[in-house]
Every structure is written in structure tokens, then in C-alpha cells.
Scaffold this motif. Structure first.
Motif, PDB file in Angstrom:
ATOM      1  N   THR A 153       0.820  -1.221   0.000  1.00 37.40           N
ATOM      2  CA  THR A 153       0.000   0.000   0.000  1.00 37.40           C
ATOM      3  C   THR A 153       0.853   1.270   0.000  1.00 37.40           C
ATOM      4  N   ILE A 154       2.158   1.139   0.281  1.00 34.07           N
ATOM      5  CA  ILE A 154       3.051   2.307   0.235  1.00 34.07           C
ATOM      6  C   ILE A 154       3.413   2.569  -1.234  1.00 34.07           C
ATOM      7  N   PRO A 155       3.123   3.752  -1.758  1.00 33.22           N
ATOM      8  CA  PRO A 155       3.346   4.015  -3.193  1.00 33.22           C
ATOM      9  C   PRO A 155       4.789   3.768  -3.608  1.00 33.22           C
ATOM     10  N   ARG A 156       4.935   3.048  -4.731  1.00 32.39           N
ATOM     11  CA  ARG A 156       6.284   2.783  -5.238  1.00 32.39           C
ATOM     12  C   ARG A 156       6.922   4.053  -5.795  1.00 32.39           C
ATOM     13  N   SER A 157       6.097   5.086  -6.044  1.00 30.81           N
ATOM     14  CA  SER A 157       6.649   6.351  -6.552  1.00 30.81           C
ATOM     15  C   SER A 157       7.619   6.976  -5.541  1.00 30.81           C
ATOM     16  N   LEU A 158       7.414   6.691  -4.247  1.00 28.34           N
ATOM     17  CA  LEU A 158       8.344   7.195  -3.231  1.00 28.34           C
ATOM     18  C   LEU A 158       9.718   6.558  -3.418  1.00 28.34           C
ATOM     19  N   ASP A 159       9.735   5.249  -3.690  1.00 26.74           N
ATOM     20  CA  ASP A 159      11.004   4.556  -3.942  1.00 26.74           C
ATOM     21  C   ASP A 159      11.689   5.130  -5.176  1.00 26.74           C
ATOM     22  N   LYS A 204      14.912   4.850   5.627  1.00 21.49           N
ATOM     23  CA  LYS A 204      14.410   6.217   5.791  1.00 21.49           C
ATOM     24  C   LYS A 204      12.982   6.414   5.287  1.00 21.49           C
ATOM     25  N   ILE A 205      12.476   5.504   4.458  1.00 18.09           N
ATOM     26  CA  ILE A 205      11.112   5.663   3.927  1.00 18.09           C
ATOM     27  C   ILE A 205      10.187   4.551   4.409  1.00 18.09           C
ATOM     28  N   ILE A 206      10.599   3.305   4.208  1.00 12.61           N
ATOM     29  CA  ILE A 206       9.723   2.173   4.518  1.00 12.61           C
ATOM     30  C   ILE A 206       9.509   2.024   6.022  1.00 12.61           C
TER      31      ILE A 206
END
Length: 280
Positions: free
Chosen positions: A166-172, A188-190
Motif C-alpha cells: 500500500t506504500i506508493p512505489r513512486s516514493l522509492d 528512511k522511507i519504509i
């Protein structure tokens, strides 16, 4: 019969059912708590609320020479905390890899985890016992920690993966454009975005070793290495329920840390449970 009367009857039966379920849940816990303050050692009592209250059973837990409560408490806490930390880390790494990366055998790995997670743990006990015996790990806490932590990905990977999806892959992708490595994206993100699910996973992985009896009884042989579940079973079994009030006092102290954790982490726990169920 009018709609208003039907709704009134339906609500009445619903509330009545909820009250019965609540009594069924609360009564045994309240009875154990009150029994821990009851004088004597008898299992039977004429009244639900004791006629007199005493703290002698709690004092006996920490002063008894035969009932090694503090040792068993420390053993259980050590096993549960280490199993929780290592198990949560393994679940996170496994879930992150199958959620974010596409590699050969990924679907087969997920199917294998799903199938193995459906088997009850005690089916593999004999094989694990033989393996631990060959490694000379029987009667050690390390054996329990390894088994509990290694088994965590089987039960938690799909739930954690559902949340990570559910965490957008666009952030990666944005982080990679800025030069971040996979480890930096994970750290730092996940991880910051996964706090509710990490809390849920940590609590479930803590409670399992904390209350487990069957596997701990199979592996641990000496009294000094026992956990609380094994020690309390021995108390009731060896003395034929004659010291039930001491058992009740120990049960209250065992439930205390789990209750505190659930109360203070309730919001994160509910968020993690609902988020993990949103996508499989």
C-alpha cells in the motif's frame, strides 16, 4: 409489526448478546484477579468477592525457595524480547524483498510461505527436537529463540507484504532518482511509514513466546531454565491444585506486561491490523 418495533427488538437482542459475551470474557479474568487476593490456597470460594484481602501470595512469589518465579520471569522476558526483535526484523526483510523486488521464483516463494504458514507448529516438533538435539541445543534458551524467530516469517510475511504494497512505489522511485540506495530507502522511507504494522507484528511475536507452553516444555528440562508457562503448569500439576491462589497471583503478574503494551500501543495496533488486511 412496524419497522420501528423490529429495529427495537433487533437492537435489544444485539445488546443482550453483547452483554452475555462481555460477561463471558470478563468473569474468568476478574475471578482470577480476585482469587489472587483471597487468603488460603483453596480453589473453591463461597463468594465471588473475597471476604478478606491479602498480598501474601504476591510476597510468596518473590520469597519462595521452591517456586522460582523471578528466574522464570526473567527467562521468559529474555526469550520473548529477543524472539520479537529478531523475528520482526526477519519478517520486515522478507516482506520488503517480495513486495518491492521482482525476481525468479518470487511467486513460488510466496506460495510456499502461504502453505507452510497453514500447518500447525506442533507438526514439526519431533523434527525440530531431533535437529536441536544434534546441534546440542536442547535445554537452552537459544533453541527457543531460534525456533520462534525463524518461524516468524511464515506467519507474518503475507500480512506485512500486504501493508508494504500500500506504500506508493513512486516514493522509492523518487528516492532512487535522488541517489538513495535500497537500504537507505528501506531505513528512511519504509520503516517510518510502517510503524503501525511493525507494532502489530512486534506485539504478536512477543505474546507467542511469552505464553507458549508446549514447545518450551519439550525443550527445557532443568528447573532453572524453565519459562513461566512451564513453571506454572508444574505448580498446579505437582500440588494437585492445592495452591491455586499462588497460581492466580502469578497469572496476574504474567498478564500485566501484555496488558500494558496493548493499552499504550492500542492505536498503532488497530492501524496495523486494518492496514495489513486491506491488501493481500
Amino acid at each position: 409489526m412496524g419497522i420501528k418495533l423490529k429495529n427495537t427488538i433487533r437492537l435489544t437482542f444485539s445488546y443482550l448478546l453483547l452483554v452475555i459475551i462481555a460477561i463471558g470474557c470478563i468473569y474468568p479474568a476478574a475471578w482470577v484477579v480476585l482469587s489472587s487476593f483471597r487468603p488460603g490456597k483453596s480453589l473453591y470460594s463461597k463468594t465471588f468477592i473475597p471476604e478478606a484481602f491479602t498480598l501474601s501470595h504476591y510476597q510468596e512469589l518473590f520469597t519462595s525457595n521452591t517456586f522460582m518465579f523471578t528466574t522464570w520471569y526473567a527467562n521468559t522476558l529474555k526469550i520473548a524480547v529477543l524472539s520479537m526483535v529478531i523475528g520482526t526484523l526477519l519478517v520486515l526483510l522478507t516482506s520488503y524483498s517480495v513486495s518491492r523486488f521482482r525476481f525468479k521464483g518470487r511467486k513460488n516463494a510466496l506460495s510456499t510461505i502461504l502453505v507452510l504458514g497453514m500447518f500447525p507448529g506442533f507438526m514439526s516438533m519431533i523434527a525440530i527436537y531431533i535437529l536441536l538435539n544434534s546441534l546440542n541445543l536442547l535445554n537452552t534458551h537459544m533453541a527457543l529463540i531460534i525456533v520462534y524467530a525463524a518461524g516468524a516469517p511464515l506467519g507474518g510475511t503475507l500480512i506485512m507484504k500486504g501493508f508494504l504494497d500500500t506504500i506508493p512505489r513512486s516514493l522509492d522511485e523518487a528516492a532512487k532518482i535522488d541517489g538513495a540506495t535500497n537500504f537507505q530507502i528501506f531505513r528512511k522511507i519504509i520503516l517510518p511509514l510502517s510503524k503501525p504494522m511493525i507494532t502489530y507484528m512486534g506485539l504478536t511475536l512477543f505474546v507467542g513466546p511469552w505464553v507458549d507452553f508446549i514447545f518450551a516444555r519439550l525443550v527445557l528440562r532443568t528447573k532453572e531454565n524453565w519459562t513461566l508457562a512451564v513453571g506454572l503448569w508444574d505448580l498446579v500439576n505437582s500440588q494437585q491444585n492445592s495452591n491455586f491462589t499462588l497460581f492466580a497471583a502469578a497469572s496476574v503478574l504474567i498478564a500485566l506486561p501484555i496488558t500494558i503494551l496493548f493499552v499504550f500501543l492500542q492505536r498503532l495496533l488497530v492501524d496495523g491490523m486494518t492496514a495489513g488486511a486491506s491488501k493481500g
